[in-house]
Design a protein around this motif. Structure first.
Motif, PDB file in Angstrom:
ATOM      1  N   ASN A 132       1.041  -1.154   0.134  1.00  0.00           N
ATOM      2  CA  ASN A 132       0.059   0.163   0.083  1.00  0.00           C
ATOM      3  C   ASN A 132       0.986   1.440   0.120  1.00  0.00           C
ATOM      4  O   ASN A 132       0.286   2.372  -0.518  1.00  0.00           O
ATOM      5  N   LEU A 133       2.403   1.233   1.127  1.00  0.00           N
ATOM      6  CA  LEU A 133       2.819   2.530   1.011  1.00  0.00           C
ATOM      7  C   LEU A 133       3.878   2.965  -0.432  1.00  0.00           C
ATOM      8  O   LEU A 133       3.938   3.187  -1.030  1.00  0.00           O
ATOM      9  N   ASP A 134       4.159   1.639  -1.050  1.00  0.00           N
ATOM     10  CA  ASP A 134       4.848   2.035  -2.386  1.00  0.00           C
ATOM     11  C   ASP A 134       4.138   2.674  -3.345  1.00  0.00           C
ATOM     12  O   ASP A 134       4.381   3.147  -4.633  1.00  0.00           O
ATOM     13  N   ARG A 135       2.213   1.549  -3.410  1.00  0.00           N
ATOM     14  CA  ARG A 135       1.376   2.040  -4.713  1.00  0.00           C
ATOM     15  C   ARG A 135       0.988   3.403  -3.982  1.00  0.00           C
ATOM     16  O   ARG A 135       0.938   4.222  -5.134  1.00  0.00           O
ATOM     17  N   PHE A 136       0.678   4.059  -3.007  1.00  0.00           N
ATOM     18  CA  PHE A 136       0.778   5.178  -2.758  1.00  0.00           C
ATOM     19  C   PHE A 136       2.099   6.215  -3.578  1.00  0.00           C
ATOM     20  O   PHE A 136       1.138   7.211  -3.931  1.00  0.00           O
ATOM     21  N   ILE A 137       3.197   5.543  -2.604  1.00  0.00           N
ATOM     22  CA  ILE A 137       4.092   6.734  -3.665  1.00  0.00           C
ATOM     23  C   ILE A 137       3.962   6.544  -4.739  1.00  0.00           C
ATOM     24  O   ILE A 137       4.373   7.852  -5.342  1.00  0.00           O
ATOM     25  N   VAL A 138       3.921   5.722  -5.816  1.00  0.00           N
ATOM     26  CA  VAL A 138       3.444   5.886  -6.699  1.00  0.00           C
ATOM     27  C   VAL A 138       2.869   6.500  -7.897  1.00  0.00           C
ATOM     28  O   VAL A 138       2.632   7.414  -8.594  1.00  0.00           O
ATOM     29  N   SER A 139       1.670   6.056  -7.646  1.00  0.00           N
ATOM     30  CA  SER A 139      -0.058   6.832  -7.422  1.00  0.00           C
ATOM     31  C   SER A 139       0.172   8.589  -6.933  1.00  0.00           C
ATOM     32  O   SER A 139       0.441   9.171  -7.945  1.00  0.00           O
ATOM     33  N   SER A 140       1.442   9.106  -6.358  1.00  0.00           N
ATOM     34  CA  SER A 140       1.457  10.375  -5.972  1.00  0.00           C
ATOM     35  C   SER A 140       2.332  11.136  -6.762  1.00  0.00           C
ATOM     36  O   SER A 140       2.623  12.555  -6.632  1.00  0.00           O
ATOM     37  N   MET A 141       3.383  10.304  -7.451  1.00  0.00           N
ATOM     38  CA  MET A 141       4.257  11.036  -7.791  1.00  0.00           C
ATOM     39  C   MET A 141       3.920  11.025  -9.688  1.00  0.00           C
ATOM     40  O   MET A 141       3.142  10.662 -10.415  1.00  0.00           O
ATOM     41  N   ARG A 142       3.717  12.649 -10.185  1.00  0.00           N
ATOM     42  CA  ARG A 142       3.205  13.218 -11.227  1.00  0.00           C
ATOM     43  C   ARG A 142       4.783  13.581 -11.950  1.00  0.00           C
ATOM     44  O   ARG A 142       5.793  14.267 -12.081  1.00  0.00           O
ATOM     45  N   LYS A 143       4.311  13.225 -13.455  1.00  0.00           N
ATOM     46  CA  LYS A 143       5.214  13.282 -14.377  1.00  0.00           C
ATOM     47  C   LYS A 143       5.183  14.458 -15.217  1.00  0.00           C
ATOM     48  O   LYS A 143       3.704  14.327 -16.147  1.00  0.00           O
ATOM     49  N   ARG A 144       6.185  15.024 -15.238  1.00  0.00           N
ATOM     50  CA  ARG A 144       5.732  16.905 -15.122  1.00  0.00           C
ATOM     51  C   ARG A 144       7.059  17.264 -16.486  1.00  0.00           C
ATOM     52  O   ARG A 144       6.899  18.718 -16.936  1.00  0.00           O
ATOM     53  N   ASN A 145       7.642  16.530 -16.551  1.00  0.00           N
ATOM     54  CA  ASN A 145       8.690  16.705 -17.747  1.00  0.00           C
ATOM     55  C   ASN A 145      10.048  18.032 -16.854  1.00  0.00           C
ATOM     56  O   ASN A 145      10.644  18.608 -17.388  1.00  0.00           O
ATOM     57  N   LYS A 146       9.803  17.556 -15.928  1.00  0.00           N
ATOM     58  CA  LYS A 146      10.575  18.468 -14.591  1.00  0.00           C
ATOM     59  C   LYS A 146      12.308  17.827 -14.156  1.00  0.00           C
ATOM     60  O   LYS A 146      11.213  17.057 -12.253  1.00  0.00           O
ATOM     61  N   ALA A 147      13.144  17.047 -14.538  1.00  0.00           N
ATOM     62  CA  ALA A 147      13.456  16.150 -14.473  1.00  0.00           C
ATOM     63  C   ALA A 147      14.198  16.580 -12.234  1.00  0.00           C
ATOM     64  O   ALA A 147      14.083  15.953 -11.253  1.00  0.00           O
ATOM     65  N   TRP A 148      14.577  17.582 -12.694  1.00  0.00           N
ATOM     66  CA  TRP A 148      14.899  18.290 -10.954  1.00  0.00           C
ATOM     67  C   TRP A 148      13.898  17.908 -10.079  1.00  0.00           C
ATOM     68  O   TRP A 148      14.100  17.343  -8.930  1.00  0.00           O
ATOM     69  N   SER A 149      12.767  18.368 -10.414  1.00  0.00           N
ATOM     70  CA  SER A 149      11.918  18.758  -9.527  1.00  0.00           C
ATOM     71  C   SER A 149      11.648  16.974  -8.955  1.00  0.00           C
ATOM     72  O   SER A 149      10.756  16.675  -8.022  1.00  0.00           O
TER      73      SER A 149
END
Length: 343
Positions: free
Chosen positions: A76-93
């Protein structure tokens, strides 16, 4: 149908919005891969935690229940971490946002890798535990012996009595030799050198008889004293053995999780091969635990991310519009209220 069900399950594991993914077939394999990584990370965590609890409680039921709960929590923790990460073409952020999650993932990897390291090096650890148990037994016996100094004292008295008896035997044997020399005419400083039972021989015989009589008396008296001492020694040794038997179960049960970890650490200090193998196993589990995050980080921005961002922006715009309308409506109502009051 079977493939479709598995696909939907891995979509769920990835934390993606399933209705949205159905409209984007090109993203199917990407989120199946992410979901599979999250699922198998949770599975490995469950197995590792279950084995760790089995070594502690030696109960398959408790280990299975706790392992399942731990695996579900990690999943559940990994699922939350992955789902909360957004791809916005800003690698550093994205990396900056993922850094705390990576640190936490490394900590989890260290925790879940230990039990399986113990299983992998089980034979070596058992050998080390046996050595430690033998050392503990020797130390325990030494400590118990110090608690019964009477035994050594009684043993010393027994040796002294036996020495007294041996001294009497040696004196008797000396007189026996002199008597034999006198009878057979062997010339020495204490014999006449005349063959036969003369006056000197009879005198030697009397001395021998007296020494034998004294020896018999000494033997009888000393044996009684020795028997008394041995009975007391046996009684004290029985107490000492009973004391050791009380400690034996504690020594025998010295194979818990902490003892195994201590033995593994000792093995890594003694063997370079085991030390490096231990490091590589730890790195492997760090890689497994951080895999869901790295998979999400290295995956390119796709149609799903575009549509998801568009929907989130639509929601934000809608919220702003409603907030602006509510604010204007409130201002208008206030103006109407003021006009009615002051008119």
């Amino acid at each position: 149908m079977q493939i479709h069900t598995i696909t939907r399950f891995f979509w769920f594991c990835s934390g993606a919005h399933v209705p949205l993914l159905k409209r984007l077939p090109t993203e199917t394999n990407k989120y199946v891969g992410i979901g599979g990584t999250v699922f198998f990370t949770g599975l490995f965590a469950s197995l590792a935690a279950g084995y760790a609890l089995y070594t502690v409680f030696d109960s398959l039921l408790i280990a299975s229940i706790f392992g399942l709960v731990w695996g579900l929590m990690i999943f559940n923790l990994d699922r939350f971490i992955v789902s909360s990460m957004r791809k916005r073409n800003k690698a550093w952020s994205e990396w900056k946002m993922a850094f705390p999650r990576l640190v936490f993932a490394v900590l989890l990897a260290i925790v879940i890798s230990r039990p399986l390291e113990l299983k992998i090096f089980e034979k070596e650890i058992n050998r080390k535990l046996d050595e430690k148990k033998m050392e503990m037994i020797a130390q325990s016996k030494l400590a118990i012996d110090k608690g019964f100094p009477e035994i050594q004292s009684l043993e010393a008295k027994k040796d002294s009595i036996q020495a007294e008896t041996e001294k009497a035997i040696a004196f008797r044997d000396k007189l026996q030799q002199e008597y034999d020399f006198e009878r057979f005419g062997t010339k020495t400083d204490g014999t006449s050198g005349i063959v036969g039972l003369g006056s000197n021989a009879r005198k030697k015989e009397q001395q021998l008889d007296a020494a034998q009589k004294e020896l018999d008396g000494t033997r009888l008296s000393n044996q009684a004293r020795i028997d008394t001492l041995e009975a007391e020694i046996s009684r004290l040794m029985a107490f000492r053995e009973a004391e050791f038997l009380k400690r034996a179960p504690q020594i025998e049960s010295f194979d818990g999780l902490a003892a195994c970890l201590d033995s593994l650490y000792a093995l890594t200090q003694e063997s370079e091969a085991i030390k490096w193998a231990n490091y590589f196993i730890l790195l492997l589990f760090i890689a497994l635990e951080t895999a869901p995050i790295f998979v999400k980080l290295i995956s390119p921005r796709g149609p799903y991310d575009e549509v998801l961002e568009l929907r989130e922006e639509n929601v934000q715009v809608y919220v702003k519009e409603q907030s602006f309308k509510t604010k204007k409506r409130s201002e208008r109502n206030i103006q109407l209220f003021e006009s009615e009051v002051f008119s």
